[in-house]
Enzyme design. Structure first.
Site, PDB file in Angstrom:
ATOM      1  N   GLY A   1       0.751  -1.242   0.000  1.00 40.28           N
ATOM      2  CA  GLY A   1       0.000   0.000   0.000  1.00 40.28           C
ATOM      3  C   GLY A   1       0.785   1.296   0.000  1.00 40.28           C
ATOM      4  O   GLY A   1       0.177   2.371  -0.046  1.00 40.28           O
ATOM      5  N   ASP A   2       2.132   1.232   0.042  1.00 37.18           N
ATOM      6  CA  ASP A   2       2.881   2.489   0.111  1.00 37.18           C
ATOM      7  C   ASP A   2       4.262   2.352  -0.520  1.00 37.18           C
ATOM      8  O   ASP A   2       5.264   2.783   0.048  1.00 37.18           O
ATOM      9  CB  ASP A   2       3.019   2.933   1.575  1.00 37.18           C
ATOM     10  CG  ASP A   2       3.401   4.405   1.708  1.00 37.18           C
ATOM     11  OD1 ASP A   2       3.193   5.167   0.741  1.00 37.18           O
ATOM     12  OD2 ASP A   2       3.901   4.786   2.779  1.00 37.18           O
ATOM     13  N   LEU A   3       4.311   1.776  -1.710  1.00 35.82           N
ATOM     14  CA  LEU A   3       5.595   1.600  -2.391  1.00 35.82           C
ATOM     15  C   LEU A   3       5.978   2.886  -3.116  1.00 35.82           C
ATOM     16  O   LEU A   3       5.880   2.995  -4.338  1.00 35.82           O
ATOM     17  CB  LEU A   3       5.527   0.425  -3.367  1.00 35.82           C
ATOM     18  CG  LEU A   3       5.456  -0.965  -2.714  1.00 35.82           C
ATOM     19  CD1 LEU A   3       5.224  -2.036  -3.765  1.00 35.82           C
ATOM     20  CD2 LEU A   3       6.726  -1.244  -1.930  1.00 35.82           C
ATOM     21  N   ASN A   4       6.437   3.857  -2.344  1.00 35.47           N
ATOM     22  CA  ASN A   4       6.823   5.137  -2.916  1.00 35.47           C
ATOM     23  C   ASN A   4       8.337   5.255  -3.004  1.00 35.47           C
ATOM     24  O   ASN A   4       9.082   4.333  -2.663  1.00 35.47           O
ATOM     25  CB  ASN A   4       6.213   6.294  -2.106  1.00 35.47           C
ATOM     26  CG  ASN A   4       6.732   6.327  -0.672  1.00 35.47           C
ATOM     27  OD1 ASN A   4       7.933   6.240  -0.419  1.00 35.47           O
ATOM     28  ND2 ASN A   4       5.819   6.468   0.287  1.00 35.47           N
TER      29      ASN A   4
ATOM     30  N   ASN B   1      10.432   4.332   0.062  1.00 32.42           N
ATOM     31  CA  ASN B   1      10.276   3.000   0.642  1.00 32.42           C
ATOM     32  C   ASN B   1      10.856   1.889  -0.213  1.00 32.42           C
ATOM     33  O   ASN B   1      10.680   0.710   0.101  1.00 32.42           O
ATOM     34  CB  ASN B   1       8.796   2.714   0.928  1.00 32.42           C
ATOM     35  CG  ASN B   1       8.254   3.579   2.044  1.00 32.42           C
ATOM     36  OD1 ASN B   1       9.009   4.044   2.894  1.00 32.42           O
ATOM     37  ND2 ASN B   1       6.946   3.799   2.049  1.00 32.42           N
TER      38      ASN B   1
END
Length: 267
Positions: free
Chosen positions: A116-119, A122
């Site tokens: 949910g937060d592969l930015n 990260n």
């Protein structure tokens, strides 16, 4: 447990393993890296769904967790932070289309656990041994993934949409970025026709979430405003541009790139 004259106290410690590598935001993003990121996103979801077993796994059913794409309609409470602007107009259209086209059809998507937060902050990269010799930008591999705090039950198509949104912000050609991420993701988990049909709208939904919620949190925490809004101009520009281009045009680009990776090379 300690005792410093005030009685015994218990403390919760969180121990993390150090992962070497360079954050994606510090590395020139190429189509090769985008493909690998999409592939890694699919592998993470696939492993979490098939092999992650924990007695408290039910806590990942996070209900009204506002960052889950299932909860896009909750943004209606916060859109006022955008004032009377073009981005608010687009966000409201996106929310309405989500309620009409995605919400009633969630049962057509395959469920899984999403990172949910592969930015860009990260994802860690490291140069391959070949890059020390050739000094090329292409020779990087993913060495680590950080920050699993946003994990929740969702759908495979949610993960790829979230991933596309983040990578559009980092790539020199934002729209084509989606095709390379999609190609990598589908090399592990090919999307169904229903899931493919939802990708465009879901990418716009994630843009809407991050634009609205970061603006809202910047109002609550003005001392953290610079960090929260560091990519805001890019995100707004990408959302408006993507929405104006339209689903059919953008899908032709994304699926054209993704499908080209599945064509056997007979040369």
């Amino acid at each position: 447990m300690d005792n410093y004259g005030v009685g015994n106290r218990k403390h919760l410690l969180r121990l993390l393993t150090f992962l070497p590598g360079t954050e994606l935001k510090k590395v020139p993003v190429t189509s090769h890296i985008l493909f690998e990121i999409g592939k890694t996103a699919a592998l993470i979801d696939k492993v979490l769904q098939a092999e992650f077993h924990h007695s408290n796994i039910g806590c990942l059913n996070r209900g009204d967790y506002i960052w889950n794409l299932t909860n896009v309609p909750l943004l209606e409470k916060y859109v006022y932070v955008l004032g009377q602007s073009k981005e608010r107009e687009v966000v409201e259209q996106v929310i309405q289309q989500f309620k009409e086209k995605i919400q009633p059809n969630l049962n057509q998507f395959r469920p899984c656990i999403n990172h949910g937060d592969l930015n860009e902050e990260n994802i860690l990269l490291e140069p391959t041994s070949a890059s020390h010799i050739t000094n090329t930008q292409e020779d990087y591999r993913i060495s680590g993934i950080l920050d699993f705090d946003d994990m929740s039950y969702g759908y495979y198509v949610f993960e790829v949409a979230i991933n596309i949104m983040f990578m559009m912000t980092d790539f020199k050609n934002p729209v084509s970025a989606g095709g390379f991420v999609l190609a990598g993701f589908e090399s592990i988990i090919p999307l169904t026709s229903q899931e493919r049909d939802a990708v465009f709208l879901l990418v716009n939904c994630r843009f809407s979430q991050i634009i609205v919620l970061n603006r809202y949190h910047a109002l609550l925490c003005p001392d953290n405003k610079d960090y929260l809004l560091s990519s805001s101009k890019k995100e707004i520009s990408n959302l408006i541009h993507l929405w104006n281009m339209g689903k059919q045009y953008v899908e032709k680009i994304w699926f054209g790139i993704a499908d080209s990776y599945s064509i056997p090379n007979n040369l």
